[in-house]
Every structure is written in C-alpha cells, then in structure tokens.
Design a protein around this motif. Structure first.
Motif, mmCIF file in Angstrom:
data_model
loop_
_atom_site.group_PDB
_atom_site.id
_atom_site.type_symbol
_atom_site.label_atom_id
_atom_site.label_comp_id
_atom_site.label_asym_id
_atom_site.label_seq_id
_atom_site.Cartn_x
_atom_site.Cartn_y
_atom_site.Cartn_z
ATOM 1 N N GLY A 31 0.838 -1.215 -0.026
ATOM 2 C CA GLY A 31 0.241 0.048 0.079
ATOM 3 C C GLY A 31 0.813 1.156 0.058
ATOM 4 O O GLY A 31 0.178 2.230 -0.232
ATOM 5 N N LEU A 32 2.064 1.074 0.133
ATOM 6 C CA LEU A 32 2.991 2.504 0.303
ATOM 7 C C LEU A 32 3.379 3.019 -1.017
ATOM 8 O O LEU A 32 3.316 2.025 -2.009
ATOM 9 N N SER A 33 3.403 4.188 -1.236
ATOM 10 C CA SER A 33 3.759 4.754 -2.824
ATOM 11 C C SER A 33 5.366 5.162 -2.450
ATOM 12 O O SER A 33 5.760 5.309 -1.397
ATOM 13 N N SER A 34 6.004 5.771 -3.454
ATOM 14 C CA SER A 34 7.107 6.109 -3.586
ATOM 15 C C SER A 34 6.928 7.636 -3.090
ATOM 16 O O SER A 34 8.008 8.095 -2.516
ATOM 17 N N GLY A 35 5.619 8.368 -3.226
ATOM 18 C CA GLY A 35 5.422 9.673 -2.789
ATOM 19 C C GLY A 35 6.184 10.731 -3.761
ATOM 20 O O GLY A 35 5.745 11.911 -3.842
ATOM 21 N N GLU A 36 7.022 10.399 -4.546
ATOM 22 C CA GLU A 36 7.573 11.000 -5.372
ATOM 23 C C GLU A 36 6.826 12.025 -6.507
ATOM 24 O O GLU A 36 7.081 13.102 -6.823
ATOM 25 N N ARG A 37 5.825 11.332 -7.048
ATOM 26 C CA ARG A 37 4.862 11.733 -7.892
ATOM 27 C C ARG A 37 3.526 11.732 -7.471
ATOM 28 O O ARG A 37 2.645 11.771 -8.412
ATOM 29 N N PHE A 38 3.283 11.832 -6.080
ATOM 30 C CA PHE A 38 1.905 11.726 -5.501
ATOM 31 C C PHE A 38 1.369 13.301 -5.896
ATOM 32 O O PHE A 38 1.955 14.336 -5.567
ATOM 33 N N GLU A 39 0.128 13.061 -6.409
ATOM 34 C CA GLU A 39 -0.536 14.327 -6.627
ATOM 35 C C GLU A 39 -1.927 14.326 -5.987
ATOM 36 O O GLU A 39 -2.550 13.448 -6.202
ATOM 37 N N VAL A 40 -2.608 15.603 -5.806
ATOM 38 C CA VAL A 40 -3.913 15.570 -5.076
ATOM 39 C C VAL A 40 -4.740 15.349 -6.664
ATOM 40 O O VAL A 40 -4.578 16.047 -7.483
ATOM 41 N N PRO A 41 -5.746 14.382 -6.538
ATOM 42 C CA PRO A 41 -6.507 14.325 -7.396
ATOM 43 C C PRO A 41 -7.285 15.430 -8.008
ATOM 44 O O PRO A 41 -7.860 16.257 -7.128
ATOM 45 N N GLY A 62 -10.022 8.264 -1.196
ATOM 46 C CA GLY A 62 -9.245 7.044 -1.412
ATOM 47 C C GLY A 62 -7.926 7.235 -1.659
ATOM 48 O O GLY A 62 -7.018 6.534 -1.299
ATOM 49 N N LYS A 63 -7.562 8.254 -2.717
ATOM 50 C CA LYS A 63 -6.254 8.663 -3.027
ATOM 51 C C LYS A 63 -5.502 9.067 -1.777
ATOM 52 O O LYS A 63 -4.354 8.913 -1.698
ATOM 53 N N ILE A 64 -5.945 9.920 -0.786
ATOM 54 C CA ILE A 64 -5.286 10.545 0.100
ATOM 55 C C ILE A 64 -5.296 9.676 1.523
ATOM 56 O O ILE A 64 -4.859 9.754 2.537
ATOM 57 N N ARG A 65 -6.101 8.572 1.210
ATOM 58 C CA ARG A 65 -6.266 7.586 2.554
ATOM 59 C C ARG A 65 -6.923 8.498 3.871
ATOM 60 O O ARG A 65 -6.158 8.245 4.977
ATOM 61 N N ARG A 66 -7.949 9.100 3.699
ATOM 62 C CA ARG A 66 -8.631 9.690 4.852
ATOM 63 C C ARG A 66 -9.889 9.528 4.757
ATOM 64 O O ARG A 66 -10.516 9.363 3.870
ATOM 65 N N ASP A 67 -10.447 9.742 6.176
ATOM 66 C CA ASP A 67 -12.010 9.658 6.262
ATOM 67 C C ASP A 67 -12.696 10.957 6.121
ATOM 68 O O ASP A 67 -12.515 11.993 6.288
ATOM 69 N N SER A 68 -14.177 10.635 5.500
ATOM 70 C CA SER A 68 -14.825 11.982 5.120
ATOM 71 C C SER A 68 -15.085 12.731 6.355
ATOM 72 O O SER A 68 -15.353 13.837 6.446
ATOM 73 N N ASP A 69 -15.263 11.846 7.562
ATOM 74 C CA ASP A 69 -15.686 12.415 8.802
ATOM 75 C C ASP A 69 -14.518 13.506 9.295
ATOM 76 O O ASP A 69 -14.878 14.365 9.980
ATOM 77 N N HIS A 70 -13.267 13.550 8.735
ATOM 78 C CA HIS A 70 -12.212 14.362 9.041
ATOM 79 C C HIS A 70 -12.045 15.371 7.940
ATOM 80 O O HIS A 70 -12.002 16.705 8.163
ATOM 81 N N VAL A 71 -12.155 14.930 6.737
ATOM 82 C CA VAL A 71 -11.763 15.693 5.627
ATOM 83 C C VAL A 71 -12.908 16.889 5.137
ATOM 84 O O VAL A 71 -12.818 18.171 5.136
ATOM 85 N N LYS A 88 6.187 15.083 7.272
ATOM 86 C CA LYS A 88 6.988 16.376 7.428
ATOM 87 C C LYS A 88 8.708 15.966 7.079
ATOM 88 O O LYS A 88 9.451 16.869 6.817
ATOM 89 N N GLU A 89 8.773 14.843 7.416
ATOM 90 C CA GLU A 89 10.276 14.218 7.236
ATOM 91 C C GLU A 89 10.581 13.780 5.689
ATOM 92 O O GLU A 89 11.529 14.298 5.160
ATOM 93 N N CYS A 90 9.665 12.845 5.296
ATOM 94 C CA CYS A 90 10.123 12.276 4.129
ATOM 95 C C CYS A 90 9.304 13.024 2.814
ATOM 96 O O CYS A 90 9.649 12.603 1.714
ATOM 97 N N GLY A 91 8.209 13.481 3.180
ATOM 98 C CA GLY A 91 7.338 13.960 2.184
ATOM 99 C C GLY A 91 6.311 13.190 1.482
ATOM 100 O O GLY A 91 5.451 13.526 0.703
ATOM 101 N N ARG A 92 6.494 11.921 2.090
ATOM 102 C CA ARG A 92 5.432 10.754 1.448
ATOM 103 C C ARG A 92 4.044 10.892 1.984
ATOM 104 O O ARG A 92 3.777 11.381 3.232
ATOM 105 N N PRO A 93 3.001 10.411 1.125
ATOM 106 C CA PRO A 93 1.841 10.468 1.635
ATOM 107 C C PRO A 93 1.350 9.472 2.529
ATOM 108 O O PRO A 93 0.124 9.307 2.663
ATOM 109 N N ASP A 94 2.183 8.255 2.565
ATOM 110 C CA ASP A 94 1.834 7.186 3.202
ATOM 111 C C ASP A 94 1.840 7.237 4.775
ATOM 112 O O ASP A 94 2.731 6.944 5.581
ATOM 113 N N THR A 95 0.636 7.871 5.372
ATOM 114 C CA THR A 95 0.724 8.064 6.653
ATOM 115 C C THR A 95 -0.797 7.551 7.379
ATOM 116 O O THR A 95 -1.489 7.606 6.497
#
Length: 208
Positions: free
Chosen positions: A22-32, A53-62, A107-114
């Motif tokens: 499920g992890l991505s390289s993060g280098e080419r991650f773009e918000v849809p 789905g792309k940012i892996r967050r719940d609607s209740d927070h976003v 904040k450290e590696c810039g990846r979206p896999d959080t």
C-alpha cells in the motif's frame, strides 16, 4: 559503469518490492483534480470519494475541514459532496491541497503514506514509510464579534426558512451563518432553539 547502473536499478527495484503493502514512492504523488458541477445554488464535488481514497482519509475528518475552510455548509451524498453556494474549482482544490500538506504528507520524507490518529485535542500523523511522527494541535476557528452576536448556542431566534437541505432539513441564513432546522419548510417563519454552533454552521430545533 553499465554494470553499476544495472546493480543500482536492481537494488532500487528490490527496495520498492520490500516496501509494506500500500505504500507509494511519494515522489509523484498528486492530489486528484477536483471535478465539480453546479446545480442551482449548490456546488457538487463529483469525485469526492475518489479523492478520499487517494489521500487515505475519512470523510468525517476531511469534510468538516473543507466546510470550515470554505465557510459554507454541505454534506456528503453517496460518492459526492454537495456544497451550499457557488464555489470555484480553484478554491476547493486549494483547500484540499492544504489539507494534504497538513494532515497527509510526512514532514520528514514528504510521502503521503501516513496514518492519522487523535489524542485528546491533538492529531498525530504517523508515517508508515520512514517511521516519523508529528503532531497537529487543533485550533478552534476564530469567530468574529459580528458572527458571535448573530447566532449563539442555547438561544432562541425567529428565523425565515429560505432553502431546503439535501436531507430535507429547512435552511435559514443569518449574517454568515447557515442554520439547519429539521422539519421546517421553505417559505415559513419559525422559532428555533440553537443546539450547536460549529464555525459558521448551526443546528437547531423548532420550538413553540
């Protein structure tokens, strides 16, 4: 040199394969890109579920974040989000990208896999790629004196219902506030007890 190149590519390929699922390289991650349409006086985000789905967050927070930042009311209906008023694509895109920078990217590696976890009033963003964590303290939105004077929790107001929400609730607008009143009908004037105020959104019930 060719052999060194080959060895590097082999090592890189191996490293990518060994990343947790499920992890991505993060280098080419773009918000849809946001896809919107207008229906009457509402703005509809057609691909809201895809963005979640792309940012892996719940609607209740976003969604509450988005409504607060846009200063409007809205709700999710199936795969889409319906916002009150006409809002530009750029306004919505900018807010979603700001959300990603704050609550998604490491904040450290810039990846979206959080992963996002809450501890009391503090949100913790934990990176599954590099293991780093950072906290985000929630700050209650500032309410101007004009807004505070307009609508307050625990008080009763005479309101004119001038619209209907997607779920059938009556909608009244006072200054910068949007008030949802279950059971109220468009075109009527009702006495409303305010049960909750969140930013510029209020929820009330009809009283006699």
């Amino acid at each position: 040199m060719a052999k060194a190149n080959h060895d590097y590519k082999a090592l890189l390929s191996r490293a990518v394969k060994e990343l947790p699922e499920g992890l991505s390289s993060g280098e080419r991650f773009e918000v849809p890109p946001v896809e919107i349409i207008y229906e009457g006086r509402t703005t509809i985000i057609r691909n809201f579920s895809d963005i979640l789905g792309k940012i892996r967050r719940d609607s209740d927070h976003v969604l509450p974040y988005l409504l607060r930042e846009l200063g409007t009311a809205g709700e999710q209906v199936s795969e889409r989000v319906v916002l009150q008023g006409k809002i530009t694509e750029k306004q919505i895109q900018d807010r979603i990208e700001a959300y990603v920078e704050t609550y998604v990217r490491c904040k450290e590696c810039g990846r979206p896999d959080t992963k996002l976890e809450k501890d009391a009033r503090t949100w913790l963003v934990h990176c599954e790629a590099c293991g780093a964590s950072h906290s985000i303290t929630y700050r209650k939105p500032k309410v101007s004196q004009e807004q505070a004077a307009a609508i307050e929790e625990g008080k009763t107001y005479d309101l004119s219902i001038n619209d209907m929400g997607q779920r059938g609730d009556g909608v009244a607008r006072v200054a910068k506030f949007t008030v949802y009143v279950p059971g109220a009908q468009r075109g009527t004037k009702v006495k409303v007890f305010i049960e909750k105020v969140s930013g510029t959104i209020a929820f009330g019930k009809m009283v006699k």
